[in-house]
Write a protein that holds these residues in place. Structure first.
Motif, PDB file in Angstrom:
ATOM      1  N   ARG A  20       0.834  -1.216   0.000  1.00  0.00           N
ATOM      2  CA  ARG A  20       0.000   0.000   0.000  1.00  0.00           C
ATOM      3  C   ARG A  20       0.863   1.259   0.000  1.00  0.00           C
ATOM      4  O   ARG A  20       0.569   2.261  -0.637  1.00  0.00           O
ATOM      5  CB  ARG A  20      -0.926  -0.037   1.235  1.00  0.00           C
ATOM      6  N   SER A 146       0.699   5.974   3.987  1.00  0.00           N
ATOM      7  CA  SER A 146       1.833   6.016   3.064  1.00  0.00           C
ATOM      8  C   SER A 146       3.085   5.505   3.766  1.00  0.00           C
ATOM      9  O   SER A 146       4.128   5.330   3.147  1.00  0.00           O
ATOM     10  CB  SER A 146       2.109   7.440   2.612  1.00  0.00           C
ATOM     11  N   ASP A 339      -0.775  18.786   3.958  1.00  0.00           N
ATOM     12  CA  ASP A 339      -1.631  17.715   3.411  1.00  0.00           C
ATOM     13  C   ASP A 339      -2.768  17.499   4.407  1.00  0.00           C
ATOM     14  O   ASP A 339      -2.976  16.411   4.932  1.00  0.00           O
ATOM     15  CB  ASP A 339      -0.826  16.418   3.236  1.00  0.00           C
ATOM     16  N   HIS A 341      -6.162  16.994   6.057  1.00  0.00           N
ATOM     17  CA  HIS A 341      -7.489  16.420   5.811  1.00  0.00           C
ATOM     18  C   HIS A 341      -7.986  15.712   7.073  1.00  0.00           C
ATOM     19  O   HIS A 341      -7.256  15.623   8.067  1.00  0.00           O
ATOM     20  CB  HIS A 341      -7.486  15.512   4.575  1.00  0.00           C
ATOM     21  N   LEU A 342      -9.220  15.230   7.018  1.00  0.00           N
ATOM     22  CA  LEU A 342      -9.846  14.689   8.237  1.00  0.00           C
ATOM     23  C   LEU A 342      -9.129  13.460   8.778  1.00  0.00           C
ATOM     24  O   LEU A 342      -9.219  13.161   9.970  1.00  0.00           O
ATOM     25  CB  LEU A 342     -11.329  14.367   7.957  1.00  0.00           C
ATOM     26  N   GLN A 344      -6.072  13.275   9.153  1.00  0.00           N
ATOM     27  CA  GLN A 344      -4.841  13.759   9.788  1.00  0.00           C
ATOM     28  C   GLN A 344      -5.126  14.431  11.127  1.00  0.00           C
ATOM     29  O   GLN A 344      -4.235  15.103  11.667  1.00  0.00           O
ATOM     30  CB  GLN A 344      -4.147  14.805   8.899  1.00  0.00           C
ATOM     31  N   PRO A 361       2.344  13.204  -0.114  1.00  0.00           N
ATOM     32  CA  PRO A 361       3.339  12.186  -0.462  1.00  0.00           C
ATOM     33  C   PRO A 361       3.781  12.231  -1.921  1.00  0.00           C
ATOM     34  O   PRO A 361       4.897  11.832  -2.235  1.00  0.00           O
ATOM     35  CB  PRO A 361       2.633  10.855  -0.142  1.00  0.00           C
ATOM     36  N   GLY A 380      -7.475  22.464   2.245  1.00  0.00           N
ATOM     37  CA  GLY A 380      -7.360  20.999   2.335  1.00  0.00           C
ATOM     38  C   GLY A 380      -8.492  20.424   3.175  1.00  0.00           C
ATOM     39  O   GLY A 380      -9.127  19.426   2.793  1.00  0.00           O
ATOM     40  N   SER A 384     -11.786  18.003   2.404  1.00  0.00           N
ATOM     41  CA  SER A 384     -12.054  16.778   3.143  1.00  0.00           C
ATOM     42  C   SER A 384     -13.527  16.690   3.555  1.00  0.00           C
ATOM     43  O   SER A 384     -14.112  15.603   3.572  1.00  0.00           O
ATOM     44  CB  SER A 384     -11.145  16.722   4.373  1.00  0.00           C
ATOM     45  N   TYR A 387     -15.190  15.408   0.603  1.00  0.00           N
ATOM     46  CA  TYR A 387     -14.960  13.966   0.485  1.00  0.00           C
ATOM     47  C   TYR A 387     -15.886  13.191   1.423  1.00  0.00           C
ATOM     48  O   TYR A 387     -16.521  12.222   1.028  1.00  0.00           O
ATOM     49  CB  TYR A 387     -13.515  13.637   0.876  1.00  0.00           C
ATOM     50  N   TYR A 451      -4.920  17.783  -7.418  1.00  0.00           N
ATOM     51  CA  TYR A 451      -3.993  16.818  -6.805  1.00  0.00           C
ATOM     52  C   TYR A 451      -4.743  15.520  -6.460  1.00  0.00           C
ATOM     53  O   TYR A 451      -4.239  14.419  -6.702  1.00  0.00           O
ATOM     54  CB  TYR A 451      -3.375  17.441  -5.544  1.00  0.00           C
ATOM     55  N   GLU A 452      -5.915  15.671  -5.880  1.00  0.00           N
ATOM     56  CA  GLU A 452      -6.683  14.491  -5.451  1.00  0.00           C
ATOM     57  C   GLU A 452      -7.071  13.605  -6.629  1.00  0.00           C
ATOM     58  O   GLU A 452      -7.026  12.373  -6.534  1.00  0.00           O
ATOM     59  CB  GLU A 452      -7.943  14.938  -4.695  1.00  0.00           C
ATOM     60  N   TYR A 455      -4.064  11.792  -7.493  1.00  0.00           N
ATOM     61  CA  TYR A 455      -3.745  10.842  -6.425  1.00  0.00           C
ATOM     62  C   TYR A 455      -4.668   9.618  -6.502  1.00  0.00           C
ATOM     63  O   TYR A 455      -4.221   8.474  -6.439  1.00  0.00           O
ATOM     64  CB  TYR A 455      -3.893  11.528  -5.055  1.00  0.00           C
ATOM     65  N   GLU A 456      -5.953   9.874  -6.650  1.00  0.00           N
ATOM     66  CA  GLU A 456      -6.908   8.751  -6.674  1.00  0.00           C
ATOM     67  C   GLU A 456      -6.710   7.902  -7.932  1.00  0.00           C
ATOM     68  O   GLU A 456      -6.752   6.669  -7.861  1.00  0.00           O
ATOM     69  CB  GLU A 456      -8.356   9.260  -6.620  1.00  0.00           C
ATOM     70  N   ARG A 460      -5.941   4.898  -5.858  1.00  0.00           N
ATOM     71  CA  ARG A 460      -7.210   4.282  -5.477  1.00  0.00           C
ATOM     72  C   ARG A 460      -8.258   4.597  -6.545  1.00  0.00           C
ATOM     73  O   ARG A 460      -9.205   5.352  -6.293  1.00  0.00           O
ATOM     74  CB  ARG A 460      -7.719   4.835  -4.132  1.00  0.00           C
TER      75      ARG A 460
HETATM   76  O1  LIG Z   1      -2.680  10.614   4.532  1.00  0.00           O
HETATM   77  P1  LIG Z   1      -1.646  10.712   3.468  1.00  0.00           P
HETATM   78  O2  LIG Z   1      -0.506  11.606   3.838  1.00  0.00           O
HETATM   79  O3  LIG Z   1      -1.174   9.405   2.935  1.00  0.00           O
HETATM   80  O4  LIG Z   1      -2.393  11.513   2.264  1.00  0.00           O
HETATM   81  C1  LIG Z   1      -2.708  10.952   1.002  1.00  0.00           C
HETATM   82  O5  LIG Z   1      -3.748   9.996   1.150  1.00  0.00           O
HETATM   83  C2  LIG Z   1      -5.024  10.534   1.564  1.00  0.00           C
HETATM   84  C3  LIG Z   1      -6.018   9.375   1.616  1.00  0.00           C
HETATM   85  O6  LIG Z   1      -5.589   8.386   2.490  1.00  0.00           O
HETATM   86  C4  LIG Z   1      -5.506  11.603   0.593  1.00  0.00           C
HETATM   87  O7  LIG Z   1      -6.683  12.201   1.120  1.00  0.00           O
HETATM   88  C5  LIG Z   1      -7.858  12.194   0.313  1.00  0.00           C
HETATM   89  O8  LIG Z   1      -8.743  11.183   0.827  1.00  0.00           O
HETATM   90  C6  LIG Z   1      -9.200  11.435   2.167  1.00  0.00           C
HETATM   91  C7  LIG Z   1     -10.157  10.309   2.527  1.00  0.00           C
HETATM   92  O9  LIG Z   1      -9.487   9.082   2.534  1.00  0.00           O
HETATM   93  C8  LIG Z   1      -9.890  12.793   2.273  1.00  0.00           C
HETATM   94  O10 LIG Z   1     -10.282  13.054   3.616  1.00  0.00           O
HETATM   95  C9  LIG Z   1      -8.958  13.891   1.786  1.00  0.00           C
HETATM   96  O11 LIG Z   1      -9.637  15.138   1.808  1.00  0.00           O
HETATM   97  C10 LIG Z   1      -8.486  13.570   0.375  1.00  0.00           C
HETATM   98  O12 LIG Z   1      -7.528  14.541  -0.052  1.00  0.00           O
HETATM   99  C11 LIG Z   1      -4.467  12.690   0.478  1.00  0.00           C
HETATM  100  O13 LIG Z   1      -4.890  13.654  -0.476  1.00  0.00           O
HETATM  101  C12 LIG Z   1      -3.137  12.064   0.056  1.00  0.00           C
HETATM  102  O14 LIG Z   1      -2.134  13.058   0.004  1.00  0.00           O
END
Ligand SMILES: O=P(O)(O)O[C@H]1O[C@H](CO)[C@@H](O[C@H]2O[C@H](CO)[C@@H](O)[C@H](O)[C@H]2O)[C@H](O)[C@H]1O
Ligand SMILES: Nc1ncnc2c1ncn2[C@@H]1O[C@H](COP(=O)(O)OP(=O)(O)O)[C@@H](O)[C@H]1O
Length: 476
Positions: A20, A146, A339, A341-342, A344, A361, A380, A384, A387, A451-452, A455-456, A460
């Motif tokens: 992962r 990560s 970075d 988000h909820l 964190q 990351p 950010g 979230s 999301y 970015y998201e 990233y997705e 994912r």
């Molecule tokens: O937590 P990380 O530093 O690994 O951040 C990365 O992964 C996050 C997901 O695990 C990602 O966040 C995105 O998904 C979240 C829900 O899972 C959501 O709350 C965030 O708003 C959304 O950005 C993050 O962007 C990525 O850097």
């Protein structure tokens, strides 16, 4: 004893891309070699610290791994297996596995941290006066990560960074500074593990490998709390008449999150102030703000190319970056979370705590270290809320489909209520008022959404509809 290098690197090259936390899933591994191998515990089981040089697309990234070596691998560790018999050839008589999952081996880390040991190029450090317990058993946490974090009893959490940066890790640097400043919104740092300067043949700074902090055992992460609130809100039974959906009042649900969102906003402003005090504030000239807007736009173009489903939103997104450039003025910048988000943030009995100051990351080390305006973090967190509001609609099969259209309206109402509460708490606690910086905030929010999407798509793909759905709403 370590298996022959050719066997080990072959097994690792096959195993690594399946993890992962592996950051390069979108390209093949061109080459993998062992940069350093340090024996941390002799015998059976044996423990080695490895730094792996992994080449992809012509560039080399370094990953760290705690490698366990055992003659017999117990069933409970089967899932962490990397290689070994059968099929490994006659030279291979032992199993290798990810030792982060083996409490018999991870205790070695605590023992070294407690004594402040140096082993080969590895240095184990604790903060002055810390008395590190060594009698605790570890368990890797199951969060989407990560990196890999180990819980030691209910006392410590030890984050082992997977992809290594070039020097002191931002998470350590920031958490240590905030711990020293007495900031109550971060878990206290007890110790860290680093590679001595030059220990990997690289430059003059230590490279951070791990971070040992207070474990907030009553902490619930913001994402789970928010999702519980959204679920409750969706399950709310009184359906308004069709023409009343627009005025939907998200406070009506039992699991309203707004008061927490407001407190989270206040905690965020406190941390921003502490970061400004600890690391200082400088001013970004207007020209650099224009350059920032141009970079945001370039990322948009690149992401539309890589993930074409973003293209329909490109015009609206570009508009926000053009507005930022057009209204550019000198901007106070400082260290921020980067970075935010909820996932964190943790709510415990002592309030909200912020985690993981490593930045995004997918960014380079220097991008992550760059100073920014604190509203970047606010943006950010606003993303979230978007999301969380849409997660149950797009990602879970548990929501009745017949109300799908109305659920989007509900999702929007939930997000709007909690976004407003967060911004209210942030401004009331002394942060720059989000309402007074609408253009900047929108540009940051759209930058994060781009970015998201990338990233997705990369990590994912099944989640891709989540940012896209919210973008459809925000850019409408
Ligand atoms: O937590 P990380 O530093 O690994 O951040 C990365 O992964 C996050 C997901 O695990 C990602 O966040 C995105 O998904 C979240 C829900 O899972 C959501 O709350 C965030 O708003 C959304 O950005 C993050 O962007 C990525 O850097
Ligand atoms: N000090 C802590 N106390 C309790 N739980 C924690 C602590 N630090 C991290 N966690 C949990 O571990 C998860 C991942 O931590 P994080 O630092 O964000 O790792 P990563 O950088 O790998 O994403 C968090 O979402 C949280 O649930």
């Amino acid at each position: 004893m370590l298996p022959p290098e050719s066997v080990l690197t072959r097994d690792l090259a096959e195993w690594l891309p399946r993890q992962r936390w592996f950051g390069g899933k979108d390209s093949p591994v061109e080459d993998l070699s062992i940069g350093t191998a340090t024996e941390l515990r002799a015998g059976d089981p044996g423990l080695y610290h490895l730094i792996l040089d992994v080449r992809q697309n012509g560039a080399t990234d370094r990953y760290q791994l705690l490698l366990g070596v055992r003659r017999d691998l117990p069933g409970r560790l089967g899932y962490a297996r990397i290689g070994g018999p059968p099929g490994g050839g006659t030279a291979v008589t032992q199993h290798t596995y990810d030792a982060a999952h083996d409490p018999d081996l991870t205790r070695t880390l605590l023992e070294h941290l407690a004594t402040g040991a140096s082993v080969g190029p590895l240095r184990f450090r604790h903060v002055p006066g810390a008395r590190i317990r060594t009698d605790l058993t570890s368990l890797p946490i199951t969060a989407e990560q990560s990196n890999t974090s180990l819980l030691f009893g209910d006392a410590y959490i030890c984050k082992l960074f997977r992809r290594l940066g070039d020097g002191v890790n931002l998470d350590l640097e920031v958490n240590l500074a905030l711990t020293r400043a007495g900031c109550e919104h971060v878990p206290a740092v007890h110790g860290w593990i680093e590679l001595a300067p030059g220990g990997d043949g690289a430059g003059g700074q230590p490279v951070t490998l791990g971070l040992l902090s207070d474990y907030l055992r009553t902490g619930a992460d913001g994402w789970s709390l928010a999702i519980a609130s959204v679920r409750d809100w969706f399950a709310h039974t009184t359906e308004p008449e069709d023409d009343e959906w627009a005025e939907l009042d998200a406070s009506a649900a039992g699991g309203d999150f707004a008061a927490e969102a407001e407190r989270l906003g206040a905690a965020t402003a406190d941390v921003h102030r502490a970061l400004a005090d600890a690391f200082g504030v400088t001013v970004l000239p207007a020209d650099d703000v224009r350059a920032l807007a141009a970079r945001m736009n370039e990322e948009l173009t690149g992401t539309c190319r890589a993930v074409p489903v973003l293209a329909p939103h490109a015009k609206a997104l570009t508009g926000a970056f053009i507005d930022l450039a057009a209204q550019a003025e000198p901007l106070p910048v400082q260290r921020v979370h980067g970075d935010y988000h909820l996932g964190q943030v943790l709510r415990s009995e002592s309030g909200w705590s912020l985690l993981d100051f490593e930045g995004e990351p997918a960014r380079t080390q220097s991008e992550r270290r760059a100073l920014s305006h604190p509203l970047r973090d606010v943006a950010g967190m606003l993303r979230s809320f978007e999301y969380a509001a849409r997660f149950l609609i797009t990602r879970s099969g548990t929501v009745p489909l017949e109300s799908g259209g109305h659920l989007e309206t509900r999702a929007h109402a939930w997000a709007a209520r909690n976004r407003a509460a967060f911004c209210r708490g942030y401004a009331a606690a002394g942060g720059p008022d989000p309402a007074a910086h609408a253009v900047l905030l929108r540009a940051f929010e759209f930058e994060k959404a781009v970015y998201e999407v990338r990233y997705e798509a990369r990590h994912r793909p099944a989640w891709l509809p989540v940012p896209l759905k919210s973008l459809a709403h925000l850019t409408a």
